[in-house]
Design an enzyme around this catalytic site. Sequence first.
Site, PDB file in Angstrom:
ATOM      1  CG  ASN A   1      35.498  39.346  10.342  1.00  0.00           C
ATOM      2  OD1 ASN A   1      34.501  39.497   9.635  1.00  0.00           O
ATOM      3  ND2 ASN A   1      36.034  38.154  10.584  1.00  0.00           N
TER       4      ASN A   1
ATOM      5  CG  HIS B   1      35.050  37.822   4.853  1.00  0.00           C
ATOM      6  ND1 HIS B   1      34.303  38.809   5.462  1.00  0.00           N
ATOM      7  CD2 HIS B   1      35.547  37.044   5.851  1.00  0.00           C
ATOM      8  CE1 HIS B   1      34.343  38.621   6.765  1.00  0.00           C
ATOM      9  NE2 HIS B   1      35.090  37.570   7.030  1.00  0.00           N
TER      10      HIS B   1
ATOM     11  CB  CYS C   1      32.572  35.515   7.092  1.00  0.00           C
ATOM     12  SG  CYS C   1      32.859  35.790   8.831  1.00  0.00           S
TER      13      CYS C   1
HETATM   14  O1  UT7 Z   1      35.839  35.689   9.093  1.00  0.00           O
HETATM   15  C1  UT7 Z   1      36.583  34.596   9.513  1.00  0.00           C
HETATM   16  C2  UT7 Z   1      36.836  34.817  10.966  1.00  0.00           C
HETATM   17  N1  UT7 Z   1      38.123  34.897  11.475  1.00  0.00           N
HETATM   18  C3  UT7 Z   1      39.308  34.999  10.828  1.00  0.00           C
HETATM   19  O2  UT7 Z   1      39.442  35.057   9.645  1.00  0.00           O
HETATM   20  C4  UT7 Z   1      40.522  35.036  11.678  1.00  0.00           C
HETATM   21  C5  UT7 Z   1      41.596  34.144  11.136  1.00  0.00           C
HETATM   22  N2  UT7 Z   1      42.762  34.127  11.987  1.00  0.00           N
HETATM   23  C6  UT7 Z   1      43.519  35.189  12.208  1.00  0.00           C
HETATM   24  O3  UT7 Z   1      43.264  36.248  11.659  1.00  0.00           O
HETATM   25  C7  UT7 Z   1      44.717  35.040  13.094  1.00  0.00           C
HETATM   26  O4  UT7 Z   1      44.896  33.687  13.404  1.00  0.00           O
HETATM   27  C8  UT7 Z   1      44.597  35.875  14.384  1.00  0.00           C
HETATM   28  C9  UT7 Z   1      44.682  37.357  14.057  1.00  0.00           C
HETATM   29  C10 UT7 Z   1      43.255  35.597  15.069  1.00  0.00           C
HETATM   30  C11 UT7 Z   1      45.715  35.549  15.331  1.00  0.00           C
HETATM   31  O5  UT7 Z   1      46.957  35.769  14.701  1.00  0.00           O
HETATM   32  P1  UT7 Z   1      48.109  34.660  14.795  1.00  0.00           P
HETATM   33  O6  UT7 Z   1      49.274  35.245  14.132  1.00  0.00           O
HETATM   34  O7  UT7 Z   1      47.539  33.392  14.261  1.00  0.00           O
HETATM   35  O8  UT7 Z   1      48.364  34.609  16.354  1.00  0.00           O
HETATM   36  P2  UT7 Z   1      48.221  33.355  17.350  1.00  0.00           P
HETATM   37  O9  UT7 Z   1      46.778  32.996  17.496  1.00  0.00           O
HETATM   38  O10 UT7 Z   1      49.181  32.295  16.903  1.00  0.00           O
HETATM   39  O11 UT7 Z   1      48.724  33.975  18.699  1.00  0.00           O
HETATM   40  C12 UT7 Z   1      50.070  34.400  18.865  1.00  0.00           C
HETATM   41  C13 UT7 Z   1      50.194  35.007  20.239  1.00  0.00           C
HETATM   42  C14 UT7 Z   1      49.612  34.147  21.353  1.00  0.00           C
HETATM   43  O12 UT7 Z   1      50.445  34.283  22.487  1.00  0.00           O
HETATM   44  P3  UT7 Z   1      51.509  33.131  22.843  1.00  0.00           P
HETATM   45  O13 UT7 Z   1      50.694  31.899  23.066  1.00  0.00           O
HETATM   46  O14 UT7 Z   1      52.417  33.046  21.658  1.00  0.00           O
HETATM   47  O15 UT7 Z   1      52.158  33.676  24.080  1.00  0.00           O
HETATM   48  C15 UT7 Z   1      48.278  34.804  21.644  1.00  0.00           C
HETATM   49  O16 UT7 Z   1      47.867  34.609  22.992  1.00  0.00           O
HETATM   50  O17 UT7 Z   1      49.465  36.250  20.278  1.00  0.00           O
HETATM   51  C16 UT7 Z   1      48.619  36.244  21.438  1.00  0.00           C
HETATM   52  N3  UT7 Z   1      47.452  37.085  21.141  1.00  0.00           N
HETATM   53  C17 UT7 Z   1      47.459  38.405  21.345  1.00  0.00           C
HETATM   54  N4  UT7 Z   1      48.397  39.240  21.801  1.00  0.00           N
HETATM   55  C18 UT7 Z   1      48.089  40.546  21.857  1.00  0.00           C
HETATM   56  C19 UT7 Z   1      46.252  36.709  20.650  1.00  0.00           C
HETATM   57  N5  UT7 Z   1      45.460  37.785  20.525  1.00  0.00           N
HETATM   58  C20 UT7 Z   1      46.182  38.847  20.942  1.00  0.00           C
HETATM   59  C21 UT7 Z   1      45.914  40.227  21.039  1.00  0.00           C
HETATM   60  N6  UT7 Z   1      46.892  41.037  21.496  1.00  0.00           N
HETATM   61  N7  UT7 Z   1      44.727  40.772  20.666  1.00  0.00           N
END
Ligand code: UT7
Length: 333
Positions: free
Chosen positions: A281, A251, A114
């Site tokens: 993204n 980004h 990225c």
């Molecule tokens: O270019 C660089 C590439 N990537 C990034 O910059 C991404 C960086 N990270 C992020 O943007 C965030 O970490 C995410 C958007 C990917 C995730 O957000 P988060 O607030 O960190 O959520 P999490 O990973 O802590 O997940 C919280 C909950 C989990 O469920 P449990 O374990 O609490 O029951 C996940 O399974 O949200 C769940 N979850 C979803 N729920 C509904 C993960 N993806 C989804 C989804 N819909 N699409």
Amino acid sequence: MTALAVGIIGLGSYLPSRIVTNDDLAQRLDTSDEWIRTRTGIRERHYAAPEEATSDLALAAARRALDDAGLAATDVDVVIVATTTPDHPVPATAPLVAAALGLRCTAFDVNAACSGFVYGLQVGSALAAGGATVLLIGAETLTRYVDHDDRAIAVLFGDGAGAVVLRADADARIGPFDLGSDGSELEILWMRAGAAREPFDPVRHADASSRMAMRGGDVYRHAVARMTASSQAVLEAAGARIEDVDLVVGHQANRRILEAVAQRLGVPDGRSHLTVDRHGNTSAASIPLALADAREQGRLRSGDRLLLTAFGGGLTWGSCLLTWTGPVPGSDG
Ligand code: UT7
């Protein structure tokens, strides 16, 4: 590297026509528009058509950037494609774009995930400062690499391309740059299989190991810390304050990451451009797509000072300052 007397003299972008909304994804994944919007700021993203690969998107953006610059393809000396989703493992994508433009010139890819556009901008600006006319394109088809059954990944990415033409210009400035990497943390955002370390094997890799994998929380923390520190480094190197920056174009991975970076840097309200809501993204394409979007919305004026900042797999990060001297709507150029 100090600032170079190089300007962006043309800008163009291309987004595939198919738009996939959060509600579309929620029809087949256990997710919701509300979750995606709250956690990422994304509302919709574009998907390349089955017959479109990265070079097709790159070519469409490149043609628009050349038109914008008022140049013919034959004026180009160097084609650089910043991408982490090439058409093929071999060869690079840039020679394919160059050939489609009728060129046989220097053409190579930059893969810094990225951060690729900012890396490409440093390389391309150095070549432009030496007298070359450089076509730099950020182009990606990440939706080809994600596991569409993995809700934590599938909702984040979109496809697209953005291109700039770079040329030496005594009145323009690009830089200083701050680029960095940390290859010891590769697993927090990677595709494990499918290349030299672990060539693709249809039996062993029937699982998702040849798809994008990410430890989202770790990526989030690194992204905020690295983009903030790298932005501060270029401001300091330039002897500038954040108040001197007219527009921050980061980004576009996640609205919360961009807001956290803006808050830590003290970016005045309204001076950070956001497209993640409409593009998702798009990796190396996100910054040139956001530049084109900012210009379309009348947010780029001649003489504006921009701060670009990116973070991605590798890990890689990079930031730079530049003074916008490119064409703006309504100008003679
Ligand atoms: O270019 C660089 C590439 N990537 C990034 O910059 C991404 C960086 N990270 C992020 O943007 C965030 O970490 C995410 C958007 C990917 C995730 O957000 P988060 O607030 O960190 O959520 P999490 O990973 O802590 O997940 C919280 C909950 C989990 O469920 P449990 O374990 O609490 O029951 C996940 O399974 O949200 C769940 N979850 C979803 N729920 C509904 C993960 N993806 C989804 C989804 N819909 N699409």
